[in-house]
Write an enzyme that holds these catalytic residues in place. Structure first.
Site, short mmCIF file in Angstrom:
data_model
loop_
_atom_site.label_atom_id
_atom_site.label_comp_id
_atom_site.label_asym_id
_atom_site.label_seq_id
_atom_site.Cartn_x
_atom_site.Cartn_y
_atom_site.Cartn_z
N LEU A 12 0.75 -1.09 0.06
CA LEU A 12 0.09 -0.10 0.05
C LEU A 12 0.96 1.22 0.16
O LEU A 12 1.69 1.59 0.91
CB LEU A 12 -0.97 0.00 1.18
CG LEU A 12 -1.72 -1.13 1.48
CD1 LEU A 12 -2.66 -1.10 2.65
CD2 LEU A 12 -2.33 -1.85 0.10
N ARG A 19 1.75 14.93 6.32
CA ARG A 19 2.54 15.58 7.43
C ARG A 19 4.11 15.67 7.28
O ARG A 19 4.89 16.15 7.71
CB ARG A 19 2.46 14.83 8.87
CG ARG A 19 1.24 15.08 9.41
CD ARG A 19 0.91 14.25 10.53
NE ARG A 19 0.43 13.00 10.27
CZ ARG A 19 0.36 11.77 11.18
NH1 ARG A 19 0.79 12.27 12.45
NH2 ARG A 19 0.11 10.80 10.78
N ASN A 232 5.36 8.74 9.60
CA ASN A 232 4.37 9.41 9.45
C ASN A 232 4.43 10.96 9.39
O ASN A 232 3.92 11.70 8.71
CB ASN A 232 3.20 9.37 10.22
CG ASN A 232 2.37 7.84 10.35
OD1 ASN A 232 2.23 7.40 9.18
ND2 ASN A 232 2.26 7.42 11.42
N TYR A 370 41.92 17.59 -15.42
CA TYR A 370 40.58 16.95 -15.81
C TYR A 370 40.91 15.87 -16.74
O TYR A 370 41.40 16.04 -17.81
CB TYR A 370 39.74 18.04 -16.26
CG TYR A 370 38.20 17.44 -16.98
CD1 TYR A 370 37.70 16.46 -16.18
CD2 TYR A 370 38.20 17.43 -18.31
CE1 TYR A 370 36.65 15.90 -16.82
CE2 TYR A 370 37.09 16.76 -18.94
CZ TYR A 370 36.36 15.91 -18.18
OH TYR A 370 35.20 15.36 -18.65
N ASN A 381 52.79 9.57 -15.87
CA ASN A 381 52.64 10.69 -15.17
C ASN A 381 51.91 11.91 -15.78
O ASN A 381 52.32 12.42 -16.73
CB ASN A 381 54.14 11.37 -14.51
CG ASN A 381 54.05 12.28 -13.40
OD1 ASN A 381 53.82 11.96 -12.21
ND2 ASN A 381 54.28 13.40 -13.85
N ALA A 427 55.64 21.12 -21.48
CA ALA A 427 54.68 21.77 -20.44
C ALA A 427 53.97 22.81 -21.35
O ALA A 427 54.56 23.42 -21.95
CB ALA A 427 55.32 22.29 -19.44
N ARG A 444 53.39 24.75 -28.89
CA ARG A 444 53.31 25.94 -28.20
C ARG A 444 54.17 27.03 -28.73
O ARG A 444 54.98 26.99 -29.49
CB ARG A 444 53.66 26.07 -26.68
CG ARG A 444 55.10 25.61 -26.55
CD ARG A 444 55.64 25.34 -24.99
NE ARG A 444 57.00 25.27 -24.80
CZ ARG A 444 57.57 24.35 -23.81
NH1 ARG A 444 57.14 23.96 -22.88
NH2 ARG A 444 59.17 24.73 -23.89
C1 UD1 Z 1 -2.09 1.79 9.31
C2 UD1 Z 1 -2.99 0.89 10.12
C3 UD1 Z 1 -2.54 0.70 11.56
C4 UD1 Z 1 -1.20 0.25 11.78
C5 UD1 Z 1 -0.26 1.17 10.98
C6 UD1 Z 1 1.27 0.55 10.87
C7 UD1 Z 1 -5.10 0.88 8.92
C8 UD1 Z 1 -6.63 1.49 9.12
N1 UD1 Z 1 -4.23 1.19 10.06
O1 UD1 Z 1 -2.27 3.13 10.09
O2 UD1 Z 1 -3.57 -0.13 12.17
O3 UD1 Z 1 -0.52 0.16 13.23
O4 UD1 Z 1 -0.58 1.46 9.85
O5 UD1 Z 1 2.13 1.43 10.37
O6 UD1 Z 1 -4.69 0.28 8.12
N2 UD1 Z 1 -2.47 4.15 1.97
C9 UD1 Z 1 -3.03 3.86 0.77
N3 UD1 Z 1 -4.34 4.44 0.71
C10 UD1 Z 1 -5.05 4.88 1.56
C11 UD1 Z 1 -4.48 5.17 2.74
C12 UD1 Z 1 -3.41 4.54 2.93
O7 UD1 Z 1 -2.41 3.32 -0.20
O8 UD1 Z 1 -6.22 5.51 1.00
C13 UD1 Z 1 -1.37 3.57 2.08
C14 UD1 Z 1 -0.29 4.52 2.66
O9 UD1 Z 1 0.50 5.20 1.65
C15 UD1 Z 1 0.71 3.92 3.63
C16 UD1 Z 1 -0.29 2.78 4.17
O10 UD1 Z 1 -1.26 2.67 3.18
O11 UD1 Z 1 1.89 3.32 2.93
C17 UD1 Z 1 -0.51 3.04 5.57
O12 UD1 Z 1 -1.56 4.00 5.56
P1 UD1 Z 1 -1.39 5.24 6.73
O13 UD1 Z 1 -2.31 6.18 6.47
O14 UD1 Z 1 -0.06 5.67 6.96
O15 UD1 Z 1 -1.98 4.53 8.03
P2 UD1 Z 1 -1.66 4.61 9.59
O16 UD1 Z 1 -2.52 5.55 10.15
O17 UD1 Z 1 -0.18 4.53 9.86
CA CA Z 2 1.49 4.95 8.61
#
Ligand code: UD1
Ligand code: CA
Length: 472
Positions: A12, A19, A232, A370, A381, A427, A444
């Site tokens: 994912l 942030r 995060n 260079y 050399n 040189a 030269r």
């Molecule tokens: C998530 C988990 C949490 C866990 C934590 C570990 C859920 C609801 N929560 O929270 O339980 O402890 O990870 O790090 O799953 N992403 C998508 N599409 C979206 C949202 C997120 O691809 O719509 C991807 C983000 O890019 C990221 C990952 O999913 O790589 C996790 O998403 P993030 O929003 O960071 O979840 P957490 O709040 O950290």
């Molecule tokens: Ca996360």
């Protein structure tokens, strides 16, 4: 079940990571100069995952460019949560029939192949529909908590924002990494509802849904809790860098590498360093870099995708995509640009740039020079201030220099050009044509003397300075 179980992974990586305040997808931010996503894909590959699919969303073009077609991707146009991200990958999940799918977050870089393999073993042994990788961590704020029954059975994963004050005290957290029986996962995805504090489709709700169907859900708690840590925000990312830095330097210390101090030392995870090598302050070693034994590296070097032999000294050197053999001394203030090979026993001195060139054994390029697109033999050399004139504004040309040649100070070598073995250049020569072996080339202006020329000028200047002296 019969036949080989297929292991595939869905990563994912669609989130923006608001942030972090970056235009890049968060998963491309680096820990120890390696994008977090690459940490995750490397771990999957090391654990024998055969097929990887990445969910892209925010900054999808940048992610595509970065992946360069290496993995399958699926688009999540709107970011409605981790469950929604998985829904977009239904086709990938359904491909290949009955198998297990590993789901991971692209923003948790330390989840290693060992954890992936051990949790898979637990998943198979217990015939689980889902196995959640969990860890007990000191500061669980922000993570999903693991809710268990009095008997210790996994009940549910509850997000931080949905937890009661009492549940927030739980230190066992969800790593965001799970093994799913793929068919079981497909069976509950449609039942996910965004009924929670964040109004998102939570993948974590699958645990409760599978249990409600009478299926088995288990947890695998990691041996090392640090492997679940994610980033995060920028503080979190720095914390991951600091942690990984300590771990990797520790590994090199165990292998017999010497660090006098570790200020400014950043070593990417794949870098190899031989025993007896000393790393001084301000050394950044990146990518596929291998350093041999008994070298001294630093202070202040950046070495990227470069191999270095044994007993070599690099002092204030930047080197990219190059190879440096054994018993070489380079620096201070030298840049090796891509495609450079510095052979055994060569010496490269201060303010020298080498690009796409071979420097032969025991050849010396001592100062202010260079060398670009040049094949240099051994025992050559270079005097101070030599320039290979390799570019005419449109095309680049090569220079060949034979063994034992002696290139005089401030020689310009207009490429394409060939200096025969043992030949000398006088040189200040601008050498425009081939020089035969053992010859001397002088190209030269000859010296011209105009007697007394300066006397008149000197008188006027002397008067001017005398007047200035009076005025002050
Ligand atoms: C998530 C988990 C949490 C866990 C934590 C570990 C859920 C609801 N929560 O929270 O339980 O402890 O990870 O790090 O799953 N992403 C998508 N599409 C979206 C949202 C997120 O691809 O719509 C991807 C983000 O890019 C990221 C990952 O999913 O790589 C996790 O998403 P993030 O929003 O960071 O979840 P957490 O709040 O950290
Ligand atoms: Ca996360």
């Amino acid at each position: 079940m019969t036949g080989e179980r297929i292991k595939k992974a869905l990563i994912l990586a669609g989130g923006q990571g608001k942030r972090m305040k970056t235009d890049l997808p968060k998963v491309l931010l680096c820990v120890l100069e390696k994008p977090m996503l690459t940490w995750v894909t490397d771990a999957c590959e090391a654990a024998g995952v055969v097929e990887i699919c990445v969910v892209k969303g925010f900054g999808a073009d940048k992610l595509e460019t970065f992946l360069g077609g290496k993995f399958r991707t699926v688009m999540q146009a709107e970011r409605l949560g981790t469950g929604h991200a998985v829904m977009q990958a239904r086709e990938f999940l359904a491909d290949g029939g009955e198998s297990d799918t590993l789901i991971l977050c692209g923003d948790a870089p330390f989840l290693d192949s060992d954890t992936i393999e051990k949790s898979y073993a637990v998943h198979i042994e217990n015939r689980n529909a889902v196995t959640v990788v969990t860890a007990e961590i000191a500061n669980p704020a922000g993570y999903g908590r693991i809710l268990r029954s009095e008997d210790g059975d996994l009940l549910e994963i509850r997000e931080d924002k949905d937890c009661t004050a009492a549940q927030k005290q739980i230190c066992e957290v969800n790593s965001g990494c799970y093994w799913f029986n793929t068919q079981a996962l497909l069976g509950v995805l449609d039942a996910l509802k965004p009924a929670n504090a964040q109004g998102e489709y939570y993948l974590t709700d699958c645990v409760g849904l599978l249990l409600a169907q009478g299926k088995r859900a288990g947890a695998y708690q990691t041996e090392n809790p640090d492997v679940v840590l994610g980033a995060n925000d920028r503080r979190g990312l720095l914390a991951l860098n600091n942690l990984a830095r300590e771990v990797i330097i520790g590994r090199h210390l165990d292998n017999g590498v010497e660090f006098v101090c570790t200020s400014g030392v950043v070593i990417s995870p794949e870098v190899q360093i031989g025993r007896g090598t000393k790393i001084l302050s301000g050394v950044v070693l990146r990518g596929n870099t291998q350093i041999g034994e008994n070298c001294v590296i630093g202070p202040n070097c950046v070495i990227e995708n470069t191999t270095v032999g044994d007993f070599t000294v690099l002092n204030n050197v930047q080197a990219y995509d190059s190879a440096v053999e054994s018993h070489v001394k380079i620096g201070p203030f030298v840049q090796l640009r891509p495609g450079s090979v510095v052979k055994k026993g060569a010496k490269i001195g201060d303010f020298v740039e080498i690009k796409n060139s071979i420097i032969g054994e025991r050849t010396a390029v001592a100062h202010l020079t260079y060398v670009g697109d040049c094949d240099v033999g051994k025992n050559v050399n270079f005097g101070c201030g030599v320039v290979t004139v390799n570019y005419d504004g449109e095309n680049k040309f090569r220079t060949q220099i034979g063994d034992n040649a002696f290139i005089g100070c401030n020689t310009n070598l207009i490429a394409p050009v060939e200096i025969g073995s043992g030949a000398y250049t006088a040189a200040g020569s601008t050498v425009s044509g081939k020089v035969p072996a053992n010859a001397l080339v002088i190209e030269r202006g000859r010296q011209t003397i105009k007697e007394g020329y300066a006397e008149k000028k000197l008188k006027a200047r002397t008067e001017k300075f005398a007047k200035l002296e009076e005025e002050q």
